[in-house]
Design an enzyme around this catalytic site. Structure first.
Site, PDB file in Angstrom:
ATOM      1  N   ARG A  57      26.206  -9.062  57.663  1.00 51.93           N
ATOM      2  CA  ARG A  57      25.203  -8.239  58.360  1.00 51.93           C
ATOM      3  C   ARG A  57      24.423  -7.305  57.445  1.00 51.93           C
ATOM      4  NH1 ARG A  57      29.522  -7.920  62.148  1.00 51.93           N
ATOM      5  NH2 ARG A  57      29.236  -9.550  63.702  1.00 51.93           N
ATOM      6  N   LYS A  61       9.742  -8.372  52.794  1.00 52.98           N
ATOM      7  CA  LYS A  61       9.649  -9.570  53.637  1.00 52.98           C
ATOM      8  C   LYS A  61      10.512 -10.652  53.012  1.00 52.98           C
ATOM      9  CE  LYS A  61       5.152  -9.240  55.843  1.00 52.98           C
ATOM     10  NZ  LYS A  61       3.813  -9.869  55.976  1.00 52.98           N
ATOM     11  N   GLU A  77      -3.137 -13.492  44.213  1.00 56.26           N
ATOM     12  CA  GLU A  77      -2.674 -12.303  44.953  1.00 56.26           C
ATOM     13  C   GLU A  77      -3.182 -11.018  44.290  1.00 56.26           C
ATOM     14  OE1 GLU A  77      -1.387 -12.759  47.859  1.00 56.26           O
ATOM     15  OE2 GLU A  77       0.125 -14.349  47.897  1.00 56.26           O
ATOM     16  N   LYS A 128       0.337  -2.361  46.853  1.00 53.91           N
ATOM     17  CA  LYS A 128       1.293  -2.918  47.816  1.00 53.91           C
ATOM     18  C   LYS A 128       2.241  -1.824  48.313  1.00 53.91           C
ATOM     19  CE  LYS A 128       3.859  -6.443  49.656  1.00 53.91           C
ATOM     20  NZ  LYS A 128       4.216  -7.835  49.680  1.00 53.91           N
ATOM     21  N   GLU A 186       4.430  -4.193  59.611  1.00 51.63           N
ATOM     22  CA  GLU A 186       3.181  -4.908  59.873  1.00 51.63           C
ATOM     23  C   GLU A 186       2.680  -4.761  61.305  1.00 51.63           C
ATOM     24  OE1 GLU A 186       2.574  -8.601  57.642  1.00 51.63           O
ATOM     25  OE2 GLU A 186       1.491  -9.358  59.379  1.00 51.63           O
ATOM     26  N   ARG A 190      -0.712  -3.399  57.142  1.00 55.24           N
ATOM     27  CA  ARG A 190      -0.027  -4.370  56.281  1.00 55.24           C
ATOM     28  C   ARG A 190      -0.563  -5.783  56.477  1.00 55.24           C
ATOM     29  NH1 ARG A 190       6.325  -4.950  54.456  1.00 55.24           N
ATOM     30  NH2 ARG A 190       5.973  -6.801  53.198  1.00 55.24           N
ATOM     31  N   ASN A 202      -2.518 -10.162  54.184  1.00 57.54           N
ATOM     32  CA  ASN A 202      -2.555 -11.601  54.456  1.00 57.54           C
ATOM     33  C   ASN A 202      -3.971 -12.173  54.409  1.00 57.54           C
ATOM     34  OD1 ASN A 202       0.220 -12.118  54.820  1.00 57.54           O
ATOM     35  ND2 ASN A 202       0.115 -11.005  56.749  1.00 57.54           N
ATOM     36  N   HIS A 223      -4.418 -15.866  54.030  1.00 54.75           N
ATOM     37  CA  HIS A 223      -3.126 -16.522  54.229  1.00 54.75           C
ATOM     38  C   HIS A 223      -3.080 -17.397  55.482  1.00 54.75           C
ATOM     39  CE1 HIS A 223      -1.966 -13.882  51.004  1.00 54.75           C
ATOM     40  NE2 HIS A 223      -0.694 -14.208  51.066  1.00 54.75           N
ATOM     41  N   HIS A 254      -1.844 -20.764  54.644  1.00 48.17           N
ATOM     42  CA  HIS A 254      -0.581 -21.316  55.151  1.00 48.17           C
ATOM     43  C   HIS A 254      -0.826 -22.664  55.830  1.00 48.17           C
ATOM     44  CE1 HIS A 254       1.726 -17.219  55.287  1.00 48.17           C
ATOM     45  NE2 HIS A 254       1.699 -17.738  54.094  1.00 48.17           N
ATOM     46  N   HIS A 311       1.479 -21.712  46.612  1.00 44.80           N
ATOM     47  CA  HIS A 311       1.100 -20.668  47.573  1.00 44.80           C
ATOM     48  C   HIS A 311      -0.188 -19.952  47.135  1.00 44.80           C
ATOM     49  CE1 HIS A 311       1.534 -17.476  50.503  1.00 44.80           C
ATOM     50  NE2 HIS A 311       1.469 -16.579  49.534  1.00 44.80           N
TER      51      HIS A 311
HETATM   52  P1  NAD Z   1       8.102 -20.010  42.960  1.00 43.26           P
HETATM   53  O1  NAD Z   1       9.172 -19.088  43.305  1.00 43.26           O
HETATM   54  O2  NAD Z   1       8.185 -21.405  43.442  1.00 43.26           O
HETATM   55  O3  NAD Z   1       7.942 -20.014  41.372  1.00 43.26           O
HETATM   56  C1  NAD Z   1       6.965 -20.827  40.791  1.00 43.26           C
HETATM   57  C2  NAD Z   1       7.554 -21.751  39.701  1.00 43.26           C
HETATM   58  O4  NAD Z   1       7.757 -20.988  38.513  1.00 43.26           O
HETATM   59  C3  NAD Z   1       8.893 -22.340  40.057  1.00 43.26           C
HETATM   60  O5  NAD Z   1       8.966 -23.645  39.544  1.00 43.26           O
HETATM   61  C4  NAD Z   1       9.868 -21.431  39.312  1.00 43.26           C
HETATM   62  O6  NAD Z   1      11.090 -22.032  39.044  1.00 43.26           O
HETATM   63  C5  NAD Z   1       9.101 -21.159  38.053  1.00 43.26           C
HETATM   64  N1  NAD Z   1       9.414 -19.947  37.331  1.00 43.26           N
HETATM   65  C6  NAD Z   1       9.761 -18.737  37.856  1.00 43.26           C
HETATM   66  N2  NAD Z   1       9.798 -17.816  36.888  1.00 43.26           N
HETATM   67  C7  NAD Z   1       9.507 -18.447  35.734  1.00 43.26           C
HETATM   68  C8  NAD Z   1       9.377 -18.036  34.386  1.00 43.26           C
HETATM   69  N3  NAD Z   1       9.498 -16.753  34.053  1.00 43.26           N
HETATM   70  N4  NAD Z   1       9.074 -18.958  33.441  1.00 43.26           N
HETATM   71  C9  NAD Z   1       8.889 -20.262  33.792  1.00 43.26           C
HETATM   72  N5  NAD Z   1       8.963 -20.711  35.053  1.00 43.26           N
HETATM   73  C10 NAD Z   1       9.267 -19.810  36.014  1.00 43.26           C
HETATM   74  O7  NAD Z   1       6.682 -19.478  43.462  1.00 43.26           O
HETATM   75  P2  NAD Z   1       6.018 -18.021  43.483  1.00 43.26           P
HETATM   76  O8  NAD Z   1       4.574 -18.273  43.322  1.00 43.26           O
HETATM   77  O9  NAD Z   1       6.698 -17.081  42.612  1.00 43.26           O
HETATM   78  O10 NAD Z   1       6.297 -17.540  44.979  1.00 43.26           O
HETATM   79  C11 NAD Z   1       5.781 -18.249  46.080  1.00 43.26           C
HETATM   80  C12 NAD Z   1       6.632 -17.950  47.273  1.00 43.26           C
HETATM   81  O11 NAD Z   1       6.581 -16.559  47.555  1.00 43.26           O
HETATM   82  C13 NAD Z   1       6.190 -18.653  48.528  1.00 43.26           C
HETATM   83  O12 NAD Z   1       7.320 -19.179  49.186  1.00 43.26           O
HETATM   84  C14 NAD Z   1       5.558 -17.558  49.357  1.00 43.26           C
HETATM   85  O13 NAD Z   1       5.651 -17.798  50.723  1.00 43.26           O
HETATM   86  C15 NAD Z   1       6.368 -16.370  48.945  1.00 43.26           C
HETATM   87  N6  NAD Z   1       5.685 -15.088  49.134  1.00 43.26           N
HETATM   88  C16 NAD Z   1       6.382 -14.117  49.764  1.00 43.26           C
HETATM   89  C17 NAD Z   1       5.812 -12.875  49.928  1.00 43.26           C
HETATM   90  C18 NAD Z   1       6.611 -11.767  50.541  1.00 43.26           C
HETATM   91  O14 NAD Z   1       6.038 -10.716  50.834  1.00 43.26           O
HETATM   92  N7  NAD Z   1       7.894 -11.935  50.703  1.00 43.26           N
HETATM   93  C19 NAD Z   1       4.526 -12.618  49.449  1.00 43.26           C
HETATM   94  C20 NAD Z   1       3.839 -13.648  48.805  1.00 43.26           C
HETATM   95  C21 NAD Z   1       4.440 -14.886  48.640  1.00 43.26           C
HETATM   96  N1  GLY Z   2       2.610 -10.696  51.334  1.00 39.31           N
HETATM   97  C1  GLY Z   2       2.299 -10.030  52.543  1.00 39.31           C
HETATM   98  C2  GLY Z   2       3.150  -8.866  52.822  1.00 39.31           C
HETATM   99  O1  GLY Z   2       4.049  -8.534  52.091  1.00 39.31           O
HETATM  100  O2  GLY Z   2       2.977  -8.245  53.836  1.00 39.31           O
END
Ligand code: NAD
Ligand code: GLY
Length: 367
Positions: A118, A140, A182, A224, A234, A238, A242, A245, A249, A262
């Site tokens: 939890r 998030k 972003e 942010k 949100e 907030r 997006n 997005h 998405h 993404h």
């Molecule tokens: P990812 O986590 O898939 O990483 C991208 C690639 O880079 C992967 O292959 C990873 O293994 C590789 N990688 C990571 N660090 C590395 C490094 N230092 N050197 C070499 N390779 C490396 O993608 P991302 O773009 O980091 O994140 C996208 C995800 O984040 C999506 O799922 C999206 O929905 C989510 N997201 C979440 C929020 C939130 O607020 N929580 C906001 C924006 C995006």
């Molecule tokens: N990436 C959108 C948020 O964190 O609200």
């Protein structure tokens, strides 16, 4: 090192930004409550940074969970691997989960931290530009469902975010560009002067200039942190984070998770949101074109996939988290640096936006 603070009352936490922070165990130690630590990473990041982190944390009882790499693995089944690792090594409620990786690892490890017994402590060590400027901050967390991106999850804040800017040195160019989508977003939604800075510094950013990257990360995280502090759950401002997005998405879901990154989908989706803002008469065509040029300079796609029809977009957009009472709310720009979330737009403007000729637009603006 720079320290920014996400101000959320008793859930406030620091964002540390600097080079070689992974090698500074004292930074992490102050955010680890018990003796147990579980590092969640993936098979690409593990060979690069896991050993350094394990060494920094050698005084703790450590479990490392290495997930498969890719957006297509952001699922229930793979999430279960984290719980398997925690339970097999008998982690208790005082354990700390550390996410070491990009946004996929961060979102999944955070969701696991929200659910395990939890809720247990959680620290983010983001290693992609996208995760450093966006996903690691704000709490998030979640996974994808075959019918929609990030549809299952929780708001769950970390105890700290540790951004080691040196980790970007190993990031593939395509991933760096995805992160820049972003970064550009912050300029568009709330910081017009930042757009000017980005226009001047895009070549340096793409050449991994540490000073430029650090500045971009700081300015993005500050924006942010400000927005999250004002509206953690949100219910208002907030949602402007997006921008692009809802369209983006739809692209990710339709094309299959992982086919478009993404950030790439967000770039093309943002161009669509700007086109709609232009059609509403809120921004000038020249302002939309300015943003298109900036995305192009960042190495990002600005044209949605040819295979997607307006009907495809509408079908996927209907499962967006911004749909309330059946009404699709969109993030649009009232002016450059000023975003608004609204469901009040003529449907024919949305339809015209989905039918617009983005390929022709992009071709005309190509350098
Ligand atoms: P990812 O986590 O898939 O990483 C991208 C690639 O880079 C992967 O292959 C990873 O293994 C590789 N990688 C990571 N660090 C590395 C490094 N230092 N050197 C070499 N390779 C490396 O993608 P991302 O773009 O980091 O994140 C996208 C995800 O984040 C999506 O799922 C999206 O929905 C989510 N997201 C979440 C929020 C939130 O607020 N929580 C906001 C924006 C995006
Ligand atoms: N990436 C959108 C948020 O964190 O609200």
């Amino acid at each position: 090192m720079q320290i920014l603070q996400v101000e959320l009352g008793e859930r406030s936490y620091p964002i540390y930004i600097g080079a070689d922070l992974l090698a500074q165990p004292q930074l992490l130690a102050q955010h680890i409550a018990g003796r147990q630590v579980a590092i969640v990473t993936n098979e690409t990041v593990a060979p690069l940074y896991l050993q350094a982190l394990e060494t920094a944390l050698s005084g703790y009882s450590l479990t490392s969970v290495v997930l498969p790499d890719g957006e297509e693995f952001k699922t229930w089944e793979v999430l279960q691997q984290i719980f398997d690792g925690l339970l097999t090594a008998r982690h208790d409620r005082r354990t700390t989960i550390i996410a070491l990786g990009g946004g996929v690892v961060g979102d999944m490890a955070g969701f696991a931290a929200a659910c395990y017994q939890r809720g247990v402590n959680f620290v983010q060590i983001p290693t992609t530009l996208l995760s450093q400027v966006d996903s690691s901050v704000g709490g998030k967390t979640g996974i994808n469902h075959p019918l929609g991106k990030n549809m299952v999850g929780a708001f769950y804040q970390p105890q700290a975010v540790l951004i080691d800017t040196k980790s970007l040195m190993t990031l593939p160019q395509r991933e760096l560009s995805a992160g820049l989508a972003e970064v550009i977003k912050y300029g568009l939604i709330c910081d017009e002067p930042f757009l000017q800075w980005l226009e001047a510094n895009m070549p340096a950013l793409r050449e991994l200039d540490q000073a430029a990257l650090t500045q971009a990360i700081e300015r993005s995280c500050a924006a942010k942190a400000r927005i999250v502090a004002a509206d953690e759950r949100e219910s208002g401002v907030r949602a402007t984070l997006n921008l692009g997005h809802t369209f983006g998405h739809a692209i990710e879901t339709h094309m299959g998770y992982g086919v478009w990154l993404h950030g790439e989908a967000v770039a093309a989706g943002t161009v669509m949101a700007l086109e709609m803002s232009t059609r509403l008469g809120w921004i000038e065509p020249a302002e939309r074109d300015r943003a298109i040029r900036l995305f192009q300079a960042a190495g990002l796609p600005v044209v949605p996939p040819k295979v997607m029809t307006p009907a495809h977009f509408l079908e996927h957009m209907a499962v967006d988290k911004k749909v309330l009472d059946g009404q699709l709310r969109l993030v649009l720009l009232r002016q450059m640096g000023d975003a608004v979330v609204t469901s009040e737009y003529p449907r024919e403007i949305l339809s015209a936006t989905l039918n617009a000729d983005y390929a022709a637009m992009a071709e005309q603006l190509k350098n």
